[in-house]
Write a protein that holds these residues in place. Structure first.
Motif, PDB file in Angstrom:
ATOM      1  N   ALA A 189       0.840  -1.206   0.000  1.00  0.00           N
ATOM      2  CA  ALA A 189       0.000   0.000   0.000  1.00  0.00           C
ATOM      3  C   ALA A 189       0.873   1.254   0.000  1.00  0.00           C
ATOM      4  N   GLY A 190       1.991   1.202   0.723  1.00  0.00           N
ATOM      5  CA  GLY A 190       2.883   2.350   0.780  1.00  0.00           C
ATOM      6  C   GLY A 190       3.523   2.662  -0.557  1.00  0.00           C
ATOM      7  N   GLN A 191       3.908   1.636  -1.278  1.00  0.00           N
ATOM      8  CA  GLN A 191       4.507   1.828  -2.605  1.00  0.00           C
ATOM      9  C   GLN A 191       3.488   2.411  -3.580  1.00  0.00           C
ATOM     10  N   GLU A 192       2.264   1.906  -3.554  1.00  0.00           N
ATOM     11  CA  GLU A 192       1.215   2.431  -4.432  1.00  0.00           C
ATOM     12  C   GLU A 192       0.898   3.883  -4.106  1.00  0.00           C
ATOM     13  N   GLU A 193       0.911   4.225  -2.812  1.00  0.00           N
ATOM     14  CA  GLU A 193       0.621   5.596  -2.394  1.00  0.00           C
ATOM     15  C   GLU A 193       1.686   6.564  -2.917  1.00  0.00           C
ATOM     16  N   VAL A 194       2.947   6.154  -2.902  1.00  0.00           N
ATOM     17  CA  VAL A 194       4.026   7.010  -3.404  1.00  0.00           C
ATOM     18  C   VAL A 194       3.843   7.288  -4.883  1.00  0.00           C
ATOM     19  N   ILE A 195       3.464   6.271  -5.648  1.00  0.00           N
ATOM     20  CA  ILE A 195       3.244   6.458  -7.090  1.00  0.00           C
ATOM     21  C   ILE A 195       2.097   7.431  -7.331  1.00  0.00           C
ATOM     22  N   ARG A 196       1.022   7.316  -6.545  1.00  0.00           N
ATOM     23  CA  ARG A 196      -0.102   8.243  -6.682  1.00  0.00           C
ATOM     24  C   ARG A 196       0.331   9.674  -6.376  1.00  0.00           C
ATOM     25  N   ARG A 197       1.187   9.828  -5.357  1.00  0.00           N
ATOM     26  CA  ARG A 197       1.660  11.166  -4.981  1.00  0.00           C
ATOM     27  C   ARG A 197       2.496  11.774  -6.114  1.00  0.00           C
TER      28      ARG A 197
END
Length: 429
Positions: A189-197
């Motif tokens: 989830a953390g990796q996906e959140e960084v990409i969204r940011r």
């Protein structure tokens, strides 16, 4: 009687001919409406890549894509809607709509579904139900192609020939060349959140620039080998439609240490000149390690130059996403850590994530094994280990004359990979 290959060849030639005529007559269509094979065929040189109107379909052009025997080209001329101008050696359609209907009803539907130009013109014929917008949305963007990237590189080299020295220090890939895509990865989830940011920052660069918010898009990927740091960096390139410049700092460090600082400068200058792009620095700890542990003055200068360049580069100002990757975060000093606004952890996968990785890797295979059971017995395996496990299982099945993977194949593969890990650990000791 035409062979199946020749019939397919006629359809292919008719597709080029129809595409050329529809594209010529509809000036609102652009290069992103052309499928890649048509772009490369119709493009006149790569120095200034474009497809000019009118698109001339010459005999020489079609011979480049016709079958070696020329049977499909001869058959094309027998089509009542095709005319050959013997003076200019060019092909024309005498009745474009009739030719389009013939194409649609003689096996051309699949080609229309992957060709936005034809979907625009033919998609609504006789209730074919092919949506132009959907076809265009699935068509690879020209800006993502190697041809477009080569054009950008040529323009940069023309302006500053000194940057050519940086070309030997990096591996540059266009988004279309990146095989690794997001749907082939299992991210936290953390990796996906960084990409969204990062994507949000790209979409709002003007707003961020206006409000002087520039420290965005500098990512440090941290984790053991084989946990997907490089894979995610490359997949982001494909996802964000940006070319990626891959750098290994061990390659940048010259045997003549005085050149290292200059090499670092050149790489960052090249990235800024080719923006928007991703600058991916692997083995980040090789140079940016604790300066206390290295008394060599030239290396200290190189570290300082690296940190200064990181300060000067910005997604908001420069259009560059910076990704550093390290297997040894303990070697980085505090000054290096501070330069990154996001630290992304890549831990060894837990049982649930291992099962998800195995499921993703095996989705194209006929696999009768219990993946949950395999996930349970592979504690300590990285994503790369799991990929190797599945490869070993497939080879085991093939050697047994099967194309279906069973539990015994998977169990044997797990033992083999685990044994390799033990040998590797012992050899280090």
């Amino acid at each position: 009687m035409l062979s199946a290959d020749s019939r397919d060849g006629v359809l292919r030639l008719m597709e080029y001919l129809l595409t050329a005529e529809v594209y010529t007559k509809n000036e609102h269509l652009d290069i992103d409406d052309l499928p890649p094979p048509c772009r490369s065929l119709f493009m006149q040189g790569t120095e200034k890549p474009e497809v000019r109107r009118p698109v001339m379909v010459t005999e020489g052009l079609l011979k480049r894509v016709a079958d070696p025997s020329g049977e499909s080209l001869k058959a094309l001329l027998k089509n009542p809607f095709v005319e050959f101008d013997t003076l200019n050696l060019q092909f024309h359609l005498t009745d474009m709509r009739a030719a389009a209907e013939w194409f649609a009803h003689h096996g051309g539907r699949e080609r229309i579904e992957s060709n936005p130009v034809l979907a625009y013109y033919i998609g609504g014929f006789d209730s074919l139900g092919i949506d132009y917008g959907e076809v265009r949305g699935q068509n690879p963007r020209f800006a993502d192609s190697r041809i477009a990237l080569e054009s950008r590189i040529a323009a940069v080299m023309k302006k500053d020939e000194h940057l050519s020295e940086a070309m030997d220090l990096v591996l540059i890939s266009a988004p279309e060349e990146i095989e690794q895509q997001m749907d082939g990865l299992v991210c936290t989830a953390g990796q996906e959140e960084v990409i969204r940011r990062v994507r949000t920052a790209i979409e709002n660069r003007d707003f961020l620039r206006e409000h002087r918010i520039s420290e965005v898009g500098k990512l440090l990927f941290v984790g053991p080998p084989g946990t997907g740091k490089t894979s995610l960096a490359l997949a982001i390139s494909h996802e964000l439609h940006m070319p990626v410049l891959e750098v290994r700092l061990s390659m940048v460090t010259s045997q003549y240490l005085g050149e290292t600082s200059k090499n670092i400068d050149r790489i960052f200058d090249l990235a800024k000149s080719l923006s928007p792009c991703i600058l991916f620095i692997d083995e980040f700890d090789f140079v940016a390690k604790s300066r206390i542990s290295d008394d060599h003055g030239a290396m200290k200068r190189a570290v300082n130059m690296l940190l200064k360049n990181i300060d000067r580069i910005s997604l908001v100002k420069s259009g560059v996403v910076l990704i550093g990757a390290t297997n040894h975060p303990q070697l980085l000093d505090e000054a290096a850590w501070r330069r990154f606004d996001e630290v992304v952890e890549f831990a060894l996968p837990d049982a649930a994530m291992r099962e998800a990785i195995l499921s993703t890797l095996s989705r194209s295979l006929d696999c009768d094994g219990n993946l949950a059971e395999v996930a349970a017995i592979t504690e300590g395996f990285s994503g790369a280990d799991l990929k190797m496990t599945l490869k070993e299982a497939v080879l085991s099945a093939l050697m047994d004359g099967r194309r279906s993977v069973v539990q015994d194949d998977l169990d044997g593969a797990v033992l083999n990979i685990a044994r390799r890990g033990v040998i590797r650990t012992c050899s280090r000791g």
